[in-house]
Design a protein around this motif. Structure first.
Motif: not given
Length: 611
Positions: A270-274, A317-323
């Motif tokens: 399972k991928k780590d959310l961070a 850690v800014p959680v930001k998807v491009t755009g």
């Protein structure tokens, strides 16, 4: 012997004061009749006539006997002129005009300075050389030379400092990168070790069971052989059967116990959310902070607040998807918009008029469009022009942003197609899908998908469904035609917002597809595309011909755009907060002028922050 009219030149200065100086150089002592202010010489009548006739000399100023100087410098003391006049290149500079502060020749005096008091440079130059003005000039030159030398030394010093700055920060980045690599290598090793340990434990178990199986098989084979040997002697067969019955029952019981132990460990990575947030962040690894330089040292700009490291906190850690825009931005509920302008998106490859089902903001100056011409189109908002297209295997419908400059596009009855948006558009991998998929969203490595016939599912990036919703617990339908959805993430929790065209509802679900809230308003009919701006939603009312703003926290509704602003059958909307604009796509059968364009509306006012 003396010749009449001539006298030996015994006392140069005394004779020069009374006789023609040019002739005296030939040993003649002719009386002086005039004085040439340019040549600085006494002239006889013959020399005066020559001065008046020669082209190069006739402009010289001649003073008669009564005006001539009473004293003359010795010939060796007379200054030599070598600078030519800028205006009259054939003349030498010999005069200075104090009124105009100009250097002049004899021609200049005759044409431009007749009324000016004139200084003869030869007469004032000695005093200038010993005067304060020349001393100040020399001092200024000395200071300037020193400043230039100091500046050159400072440039060299700063050049060295720049190299040191660069080397230090590059070293920090690379050391930190090594630390990050080491951390991920250790984490990878730890995870692999867990998998290996679990694998070996299961293998060891199965090996031990295999031995038991072999032993049991041998025992059963012996029993079988003994029974087969007594089949002709029924009495002995009966005795042998009764004798081995308990042994067979014991073996059966042992098999049942072994069968219970035949269980291996199922494990899944399972991928780590961070880590997912890091991959989605545009500031992964770190940032280069702007610093100011002063006295060849580095210092931070003053701040009234301590930073996170000083407080002992982990850096954000800014959680930001491009755009996407900042989640803190809010759409003013009563904001109005000016008349639109239309951006044409027709492509030479289009087989028919456009039918734009989705518009997605990539950045401040780029949008993506899905077009029923089986294409995704890339529009540059700086030039308002179509710059790139990519063909899909079918007619696209929904879109959502993914990490690493990618977009997921739903292609009904075909697939989920992934598109690279960095530079020119290009296709990536895809997930085959036979169903009529429509709306699509993304959150933490999962795709959220709605379907034409009323279903909503959550699946992994390989298309494996992990959750689904079709009905209420009471058996009532949740959705009829959920054609669009979006994911709203405030940084702490994430919710799914689904529009249902036929039920005229906006439904809010949590990430486990539990029903949280349903919005419905008479002003909103046939809702389609949704754009989340902070806690507010911009919703396209296809049947009500409007764009509705819904505040999810208060339930307050407003209409920033309607039919009078040119909104007819809107399909999708997106907001560009940096430019205070909305982009809307509308589609009506056989209305090419509307279908082939994106409407751009300028806000009257500004977006604001809810923080």
């Amino acid at each position: 012997m003396e010749v009449p009219g001539k006298k030996l030149h015994e006392d140069g200065p005394a004779l020069d004061a009374a006789y023609c100086q040019p002739c005296s150089q030939d040993g003649e002592t002719l009386p002086a009749e005039a004085y040439c202010t340019v040549c600085k010489e006494l002239l006889c009548s013959t020399c005066v006539n020559v001065h008046k006739k020669q082209k190069m000399l006739k402009s010289h100023t001649l003073l008669d006997r009564s005006c001539r100087p009473t004293t003359l410098k010795a010939k060796s003391d007379v200054q030599t002129y070598t600078e030519l006049c800028d205006i009259h290149p054939e003349e030498l500079i010999k005069y200075f005009c104090p009124s105009h502060q100009t250097l002049n020749c004899g021609h200049c005096l005759a044409t431009d300075h007749r009324a000016c008091p004139i200084d003869i440079i030869a007469d004032i130059s000695e005093a200038f050389k010993d005067g304060q003005e020349y001393r100040d000039m020399n001092q200024a030159i000395a200071l300037l030379i020193k400043a230039i030398k100091d500046g050159a030394v400072d440039v060299e010093s700063r050049m060295q400092l720049i190299n040191e700055f660069s080397e230090n920060e590059v070293l920090k980045i690379r050391e930190y990168r090594v630390k990050v690599n080491k951390y991920f290598a250790e984490r990878e090793s730890s995870l692999l070790e867990i998998i290996e340990q679990t694998k070996m434990m299961d293998i060891s178990l199965l090996d031990s069971l295999k031995t038991k199986f072999d032993n049991m098989k041998d025992c059963v084979e012996v029993i079988k052989t003994k029974l087969e040997a007594q089949e002709r002697n029924t009495a002995q067969l009966f005795i042998e059967a009764k004798r081995t019955k308990k042994q067979l029952e014991s073996l059966q019981s042992a098999w049942e116990d072994i069968d219970k132990d035949i269980s291996i460990h199922r494990y899944e990575f399972k991928k780590d959310l961070a880590t997912e947030a890091l991959l989605a962040s545009c500031t992964g690894l770190g940032t280069v902070k702007a610093m100011a330089t002063k006295d060849n040292t580095l210092y931070n700009k003053p701040s009234s607040e301590p930073d996170q490291e000083q407080l002992g906190l982990e850096p954000d850690v800014p959680v930001k998807v491009t755009g996407v825009q900042s989640e803190a931005s809010v759409y003013p509920i009563n904001m109005k918009f000016t008349t639109s302008k239309s951006i044409s998106v027709i492509s030479p490859s289009d087989k028919h008029d456009c039918w734009l089902t989705n518009v997605l903001l990539l950045s401040e100056d780029r949008i993506l469009l899905t077009d029923n011409n089986t294409t995704v189109k890339f529009v540059d908002l700086q030039t308002n022009s179509l710059v790139s297209t990519v063909s899909l295997p079918g007619k696209p419908w929904g879109m959502c942003l993914l990490p690493l400059d990618r977009v997921a596009v739903s292609v009904p009855h075909n697939s989920f197609q992934f598109v690279n948006t960095r530079g020119k558009l290009s296709l990536s991998n895809s997930i085959k899908m036979k169903d009529d998929c429509r709306g699509i969203g993304y959150h933490n490595g999962k795709l959220i998908v709605s379907y034409y016939r009323g279903r909503v599912k959550i699946m992994d990036m390989n298309g494996n469904v992990t959750k689904r919703i079709t009905n209420y617990k009471s058996g009532q339908h949740v959705f009829s035609k959920p054609l669009y959805l979006t994911v709203v993430n405030d940084g702490k929790t994430a919710d799914i917002i689904v529009s249902d065209r036929d039920m005229h509802t906006i439904t809010k679900l949590d990430m486990d597809l539990n029903l949280l809230q349903i919005f419905q308003d008479p002003a909103l009919r046939g809702p389609l595309g949704i754009n989340a701006v902070g806690s507010q939603l911009l919703i396209c009312g296809q049947q009500s011909n409007n764009i509705i703003c819904l505040d999810m926290s208060s339930g307050q509704v407003s209409q920033p755009l309607g039919k009078k602003e040119g909104i007819l059958r809107p399909y999708h909307v997106c907001s560009n907060q940096q430019k205070n604009r909305l982009y809307v796509t509308c589609n009506i059968e056989n209305f090419a002028k509307l279908n082939n364009t994106v409407k751009s509306y300028k806000a009257v006012g500004h977006f604001k922050s809810d923080v």
